[in-house]
Design an enzyme around this catalytic site. Sequence first.
Site, PDB file in Angstrom:
ATOM      1  N   TYR A 196       8.734   9.358  -8.774  1.00 56.47           N
ATOM      2  CA  TYR A 196       7.699   9.560  -7.587  1.00 56.47           C
ATOM      3  C   TYR A 196       8.145  10.947  -6.820  1.00 56.47           C
ATOM      4  O   TYR A 196       9.287  11.120  -6.149  1.00 56.47           O
ATOM      5  CB  TYR A 196       7.622   8.397  -6.480  1.00 56.47           C
ATOM      6  CG  TYR A 196       6.800   7.114  -7.147  1.00 56.47           C
ATOM      7  CD1 TYR A 196       6.337   7.216  -8.313  1.00 56.47           C
ATOM      8  CD2 TYR A 196       7.115   6.089  -6.422  1.00 56.47           C
ATOM      9  CE1 TYR A 196       5.287   6.145  -8.914  1.00 56.47           C
ATOM     10  CE2 TYR A 196       6.537   4.877  -6.809  1.00 56.47           C
ATOM     11  CZ  TYR A 196       5.697   4.844  -8.103  1.00 56.47           C
ATOM     12  OH  TYR A 196       5.092   3.882  -8.630  1.00 56.47           O
TER      13      TYR A 196
ATOM     14  N   PRO B 120      -4.147  -1.552  -5.539  1.00 58.36           N
ATOM     15  CA  PRO B 120      -5.095  -3.056  -4.831  1.00 58.36           C
ATOM     16  C   PRO B 120      -6.242  -2.387  -4.247  1.00 58.36           C
ATOM     17  O   PRO B 120      -7.111  -3.264  -4.257  1.00 58.36           O
ATOM     18  CB  PRO B 120      -4.234  -3.751  -4.200  1.00 58.36           C
ATOM     19  CG  PRO B 120      -3.381  -2.818  -3.736  1.00 58.36           C
ATOM     20  CD  PRO B 120      -3.055  -1.663  -4.717  1.00 58.36           C
ATOM     21  N   LEU B 121      -6.334  -1.159  -3.435  1.00 57.17           N
ATOM     22  CA  LEU B 121      -7.567  -0.894  -2.638  1.00 57.17           C
ATOM     23  C   LEU B 121      -8.439   0.039  -3.926  1.00 57.17           C
ATOM     24  O   LEU B 121      -9.414   0.491  -3.170  1.00 57.17           O
ATOM     25  CB  LEU B 121      -6.901  -0.131  -1.429  1.00 57.17           C
ATOM     26  CG  LEU B 121      -6.475  -1.151  -0.513  1.00 57.17           C
ATOM     27  CD1 LEU B 121      -5.560  -0.104   0.533  1.00 57.17           C
ATOM     28  CD2 LEU B 121      -7.371  -2.018   0.198  1.00 57.17           C
ATOM     29  N   ALA B 122      -8.125   0.221  -4.700  1.00 49.93           N
ATOM     30  CA  ALA B 122      -8.953   0.913  -5.849  1.00 49.93           C
ATOM     31  C   ALA B 122      -9.586   2.162  -5.329  1.00 49.93           C
ATOM     32  O   ALA B 122     -10.724   2.502  -5.242  1.00 49.93           O
ATOM     33  CB  ALA B 122     -10.218  -0.034  -6.068  1.00 49.93           C
TER      34      ALA B 122
ATOM     35  N   GLY C 260      -9.972   3.139  -2.369  1.00 50.92           N
ATOM     36  CA  GLY C 260     -11.010   3.025  -1.388  1.00 50.92           C
ATOM     37  C   GLY C 260     -12.390   3.149  -1.510  1.00 50.92           C
ATOM     38  O   GLY C 260     -13.337   3.272  -0.983  1.00 50.92           O
TER      39      GLY C 260
END
Length: 355
Positions: free
Chosen positions: A94, A264-266, A268
Amino acid sequence: MNSTPETDSTDDTRNARDTQRTPARTAPRTTSRLTPGTTPRTAPGGGRVLLGCMGLGGSWDPSPYSGADVDAAEAAIEAALDSGITAFDHADIYRHGKAEAVFGEVLARTPGLRERITVQSKCGVRLDDGDRPGLYDLRGATIVRRVEESLARLRTDFLDVLLLHRPDPLADPADVAEALESLHRQGLVRRFGVSNMSAPQISRLQAHLSLPLVANQLELSLLRRDWLEDGVLVNTAAASAVGFPAGTVEHCMAHGIGLQAWAPLAQGRYTGRQETADEHATAALVADLAKEKGTTPETIVLWWLQRHPARIAPVIGTSRPERIRACRDAAVAAPDLGHEEWYHLWITARGAALP
């Protein structure tokens, strides 16, 4: 170890040098805004919510990070702790290692912080550096070296959890297992897991490993639903379009392997920008449920994952404090979604009735 000694030591030395350059810093701060407390550590393998740290550390290149990047990391960590999030997910690649490095600076200037959080990192991917293509490398000697480099950047003596980032087709599972068990014996890593692996791949590794694998991190969301569709499209023509490895969710549940959801929030899609009619309809439903339950749209999207009996732990990837705080209810409260509400979200997102 059973592996052949590595032959690309010059390349690996260059890669390590690129990811650990001396940071460009303004006058260093020796104290932190973070206040030590008694927040319980997240259970190994995942908690209700983890903060993904891919956004920390400045630019996606080997250039030095700045003092402002460290301050931004501190602000994200502070927002996470304020929201009940005590587990932090890293990977050695990262920001070319800078995400771990700025996190390590915050740990160094915040006495007591390390003792009340869980730190997880991943290894096994080499980035494309312009001269060499990106590839996967799970040779035992490489795993050990990458962990040692991560520990140095993070300024900690151990990782709570190490995940193998992606499957390496050339990996010898016996060699991998020997490396992991060596790291455990030395106290450098407490628990192990995998990322982006199928049930057969997990089983093959576990057969050589005396330590239990505690986590599998996969892309799971209300947008990326193939993990769910796989289980209901059996014996239908639509099943051929599902690319998710069959039985992986069930395997993890049966063997006590915690599922972690990346993205998990795709990005937005249901809490910010929408690109399709189905996304607009789902975002409207998410907003209505959030208003009804007195929470945020982000929480509704995360609750949808957490409501599944696999007890999925979302790894939120934002570094913006306000977005982190918008996920607080998902971190501290049980999912407040009824059976029909959960299905309503799923059917609306898929844009078609169930078979």
